[in-house]
Enzyme design. Structure first.
Site, PDB file in Angstrom:
ATOM      1  N   SER A 182       0.841  -1.199   0.000  1.00 57.33           N
ATOM      2  CA  SER A 182       0.000   0.000   0.000  1.00 57.33           C
ATOM      3  C   SER A 182       0.875   1.248   0.000  1.00 57.33           C
ATOM      4  O   SER A 182       2.013   1.227   0.495  1.00 57.33           O
ATOM      5  CB  SER A 182      -0.867   0.008   1.259  1.00 57.33           C
ATOM      6  OG  SER A 182      -1.540   1.234   1.401  1.00 57.33           O
TER       7      SER A 182
ATOM      8  N   TYR B 163      -1.546  -0.994  10.297  1.00 54.68           N
ATOM      9  CA  TYR B 163      -1.706  -1.311   8.875  1.00 54.68           C
ATOM     10  C   TYR B 163      -0.467  -0.874   8.101  1.00 54.68           C
ATOM     11  O   TYR B 163       0.112  -1.636   7.327  1.00 54.68           O
ATOM     12  CB  TYR B 163      -2.952  -0.606   8.357  1.00 54.68           C
ATOM     13  CG  TYR B 163      -3.233  -0.777   6.885  1.00 54.68           C
ATOM     14  CD1 TYR B 163      -3.848  -1.936   6.418  1.00 54.68           C
ATOM     15  CD2 TYR B 163      -2.892   0.211   5.962  1.00 54.68           C
ATOM     16  CE1 TYR B 163      -4.118  -2.099   5.069  1.00 54.68           C
ATOM     17  CE2 TYR B 163      -3.157   0.051   4.616  1.00 54.68           C
ATOM     18  CZ  TYR B 163      -3.769  -1.101   4.169  1.00 54.68           C
ATOM     19  OH  TYR B 163      -4.027  -1.260   2.833  1.00 54.68           O
TER      20      TYR B 163
HETATM   21  N1  LIG Z   1      -8.721  -0.285  -0.831  1.00 48.15           N
HETATM   22  C1  LIG Z   1      -7.615   0.456  -0.721  1.00 48.15           C
HETATM   23  O1  LIG Z   1      -7.668   1.724  -0.679  1.00 48.15           O
HETATM   24  C2  LIG Z   1      -6.270  -0.200  -0.679  1.00 48.15           C
HETATM   25  C3  LIG Z   1      -5.142   0.616  -0.864  1.00 48.15           C
HETATM   26  C4  LIG Z   1      -3.882   0.026  -0.821  1.00 48.15           C
HETATM   27  C5  LIG Z   1      -3.756  -1.325  -0.605  1.00 48.15           C
HETATM   28  N2  LIG Z   1      -4.848  -2.107  -0.421  1.00 48.15           N
HETATM   29  C6  LIG Z   1      -4.642  -3.525  -0.166  1.00 48.15           C
HETATM   30  O2  LIG Z   1      -5.287  -4.291  -1.165  1.00 48.15           O
HETATM   31  C7  LIG Z   1      -5.693  -5.536  -0.618  1.00 48.15           C
HETATM   32  C8  LIG Z   1      -7.168  -5.761  -0.925  1.00 48.15           C
HETATM   33  O3  LIG Z   1      -7.893  -4.685  -0.348  1.00 48.15           O
HETATM   34  P1  LIG Z   1      -9.405  -4.360  -0.710  1.00 48.15           P
HETATM   35  O4  LIG Z   1      -9.530  -2.895  -0.636  1.00 48.15           O
HETATM   36  O5  LIG Z   1      -9.836  -5.090  -1.911  1.00 48.15           O
HETATM   37  O6  LIG Z   1     -10.100  -4.956   0.591  1.00 48.15           O
HETATM   38  P2  LIG Z   1     -11.496  -5.676   0.833  1.00 48.15           P
HETATM   39  O7  LIG Z   1     -12.493  -5.242  -0.159  1.00 48.15           O
HETATM   40  O8  LIG Z   1     -11.782  -5.485   2.278  1.00 48.15           O
HETATM   41  O9  LIG Z   1     -11.130  -7.201   0.542  1.00 48.15           O
HETATM   42  C9  LIG Z   1     -10.232  -7.866   1.400  1.00 48.15           C
HETATM   43  C10 LIG Z   1     -10.071  -9.298   0.930  1.00 48.15           C
HETATM   44  O10 LIG Z   1      -9.244  -9.984   1.880  1.00 48.15           O
HETATM   45  C11 LIG Z   1      -9.932 -11.131   2.366  1.00 48.15           C
HETATM   46  N3  LIG Z   1      -9.613 -11.364   3.763  1.00 48.15           N
HETATM   47  C12 LIG Z   1      -9.794 -10.494   4.797  1.00 48.15           C
HETATM   48  N4  LIG Z   1      -9.440 -11.079   5.945  1.00 48.15           N
HETATM   49  C13 LIG Z   1      -9.014 -12.332   5.647  1.00 48.15           C
HETATM   50  C14 LIG Z   1      -8.546 -13.428   6.405  1.00 48.15           C
HETATM   51  N5  LIG Z   1      -8.444 -13.364   7.744  1.00 48.15           N
HETATM   52  N6  LIG Z   1      -8.214 -14.562   5.761  1.00 48.15           N
HETATM   53  C15 LIG Z   1      -8.319 -14.653   4.425  1.00 48.15           C
HETATM   54  N7  LIG Z   1      -8.776 -13.666   3.636  1.00 48.15           N
HETATM   55  C16 LIG Z   1      -9.121 -12.513   4.243  1.00 48.15           C
HETATM   56  C17 LIG Z   1     -11.415 -10.778   2.168  1.00 48.15           C
HETATM   57  O11 LIG Z   1     -12.213 -11.941   2.005  1.00 48.15           O
HETATM   58  P3  LIG Z   1     -13.151 -12.596   3.141  1.00 48.15           P
HETATM   59  O12 LIG Z   1     -13.749 -11.482   3.945  1.00 48.15           O
HETATM   60  O13 LIG Z   1     -14.120 -13.389   2.342  1.00 48.15           O
HETATM   61  O14 LIG Z   1     -12.209 -13.432   3.912  1.00 48.15           O
HETATM   62  C18 LIG Z   1     -11.395 -10.017   0.858  1.00 48.15           C
HETATM   63  O15 LIG Z   1     -11.365 -10.916  -0.228  1.00 48.15           O
HETATM   64  C19 LIG Z   1      -5.378  -5.475   0.887  1.00 48.15           C
HETATM   65  O16 LIG Z   1      -4.165  -6.152   1.154  1.00 48.15           O
HETATM   66  C20 LIG Z   1      -5.221  -3.995   1.148  1.00 48.15           C
HETATM   67  O17 LIG Z   1      -4.363  -3.747   2.224  1.00 48.15           O
HETATM   68  C21 LIG Z   1      -6.106  -1.582  -0.456  1.00 48.15           C
END
Ligand SMILES: NC(=O)c1ccc[n+]([C@@H]2O[C@H](COP(=O)([O-])OP(=O)(O)OC[C@H]3O[C@@H](n4cnc5c(N)ncnc54)[C@H](OP(=O)(O)O)[C@@H]3O)[C@@H](O)[C@H]2O)c1
Length: 283
Positions: free
Chosen positions: A159, A172
């Site tokens: 991130s 985080y």
């Molecule tokens: N959105 C942003 O602004 C942003 C920015 C930079 C980086 N990121 C990174 O991108 C990645 C995806 O983020 P997102 O925004 O798409 O988040 P999201 O919509 O909250 O999705 C998170 C994913 O991780 C899975 N997950 C969460 N806890 C878990 C666990 N304990 N075991 C296995 N799977 C788990 C969730 O599936 P289940 O709930 O079904 O387990 C879901 O598929 C993350 O690593 C995040 O840090 C996001």
């Protein structure tokens, strides 16, 4: 050995065996569909089988039947079963996109933006467990499979928060910085085995994770005023950058942390003259 690729289209992944974690929604779902469209054969992981099945339906529209390997990465010991399950079903593993990750959250699932001094150790430990310990465990288990592949590649979904200061998101941000460090160490350690390892660092992206922020107008407007391109990223844009990193187009790229942030990490000395609304955190 990971070699120079001379495929006609260096952005194709035809036949590549791919594990995507966090594939049940958000960025991970987009990554899965995009890599399938490029010809990858997918194994999808997350905790929620029903949501994974929905991603699998979207992947099927790209002409591939995905394998589901559910698991809760809060227990890093589940990482071995996820990796080995994917490799067994796909007949090996060429690409790992470890995308699952969490922010500290309230019981209703909304992001808990709390400064370190007001947070509790349990919250820190949970974030470290899912975001960092699981990353190490997945990479440890994947090495055996990836080292047998002629086109092995890992992307750790880090991130922007792992690169810049991120008050209210300290746990985080610390884990996301650690993922960048791990990507660099593994890239060097695994280079002669032919495994490329990179980190992708998106800025603010419109997903469930950030819903409580992008739907809160004063806060969202203030944040976007700090993004030179002036908008949220869409998951599809993160997926395209992921495709680049795992594709033959990036065959000499390893140990890199790719910022995908609309310019948010670029210091501008204020010369762009972008007006910043007052901070919603200062009352
Ligand atoms: N959105 C942003 O602004 C942003 C920015 C930079 C980086 N990121 C990174 O991108 C990645 C995806 O983020 P997102 O925004 O798409 O988040 P999201 O919509 O909250 O999705 C998170 C994913 O991780 C899975 N997950 C969460 N806890 C878990 C666990 N304990 N075991 C296995 N799977 C788990 C969730 O599936 P289940 O709930 O079904 O387990 C879901 O598929 C993350 O690593 C995040 O840090 C996001």
């Amino acid at each position: 050995m990971n070699t120079v690729h001379t495929t006609p289209d260096p952005f194709r992944l035809d036949g590549a065996r791919v594990l995507v974690t966090g594939a049940s929604r958000g960025i991970g779902r987009s990554v899965a569909v995009t890599l399938a469209r490029a010809g990858g054969r997918l194994a999808l992981s997350a905790r929620t089988p029903e949501a994974l099945a929905r991603t699998a339906e979207l992947v099927a529209k790209e002409g591939h039947d995905a394998v589901l390997v559910p698991g809760d990465l809060a227990a890093p010991e589940e990482a071995g079963a996820v990796v080995d399950g994917a490799a067994a079903a796909l007949g090996g593993l060429d690409i790992l996109v470890h995308n699952a990750g969490i922010l500290p959250s309230h019981p209703d699932g909304s992001a808990a933006m709390v400064p370190l001094q007001d947070s509790v150790q349990e919250s820190w430990d949970h974030v470290v467990s899912v975001n960092l310990n699981a990353t190490a465990a997945l990479c440890r288990h994947a090495h055996r499979h990836l080292s047998a592949s002629p086109r092995a590649s890992v992307v750790l979904m880090s991130s922007l928060a792992g690169v810049v200061g991120a008050p209210l998101m300290e746990a985080y941000a610390a884990t996301k910085a650690a993922q960048i460090s791990l990507a660099r160490s593994l890239a060097v350690g695994w280079a002669r085995t032919g495994i490329r390892v990179n980190a992708l660092c998106p800025g603010w992206t419109r997903t469930d994770m950030t819903a409580s922020v992008h739907t809160a107008e004063p806060l969202s407007d203030w944040l976007m005023a700090h993004v030179p391109m002036g908008r949220w990223a869409e998951p599809q844009e993160v997926a395209h950058a992921t495709l680049f990193l795992v594709s033959p187009a990036a065959s000499f790229l390893t140990g890199h942390a790719l910022l995908l942030d609309g310019g948010a990490s670029v210091p501008d000395c204020g010369l762009a003259g972008i007006a910043k609304p007052p901070s919603p955190f200062v009352t």
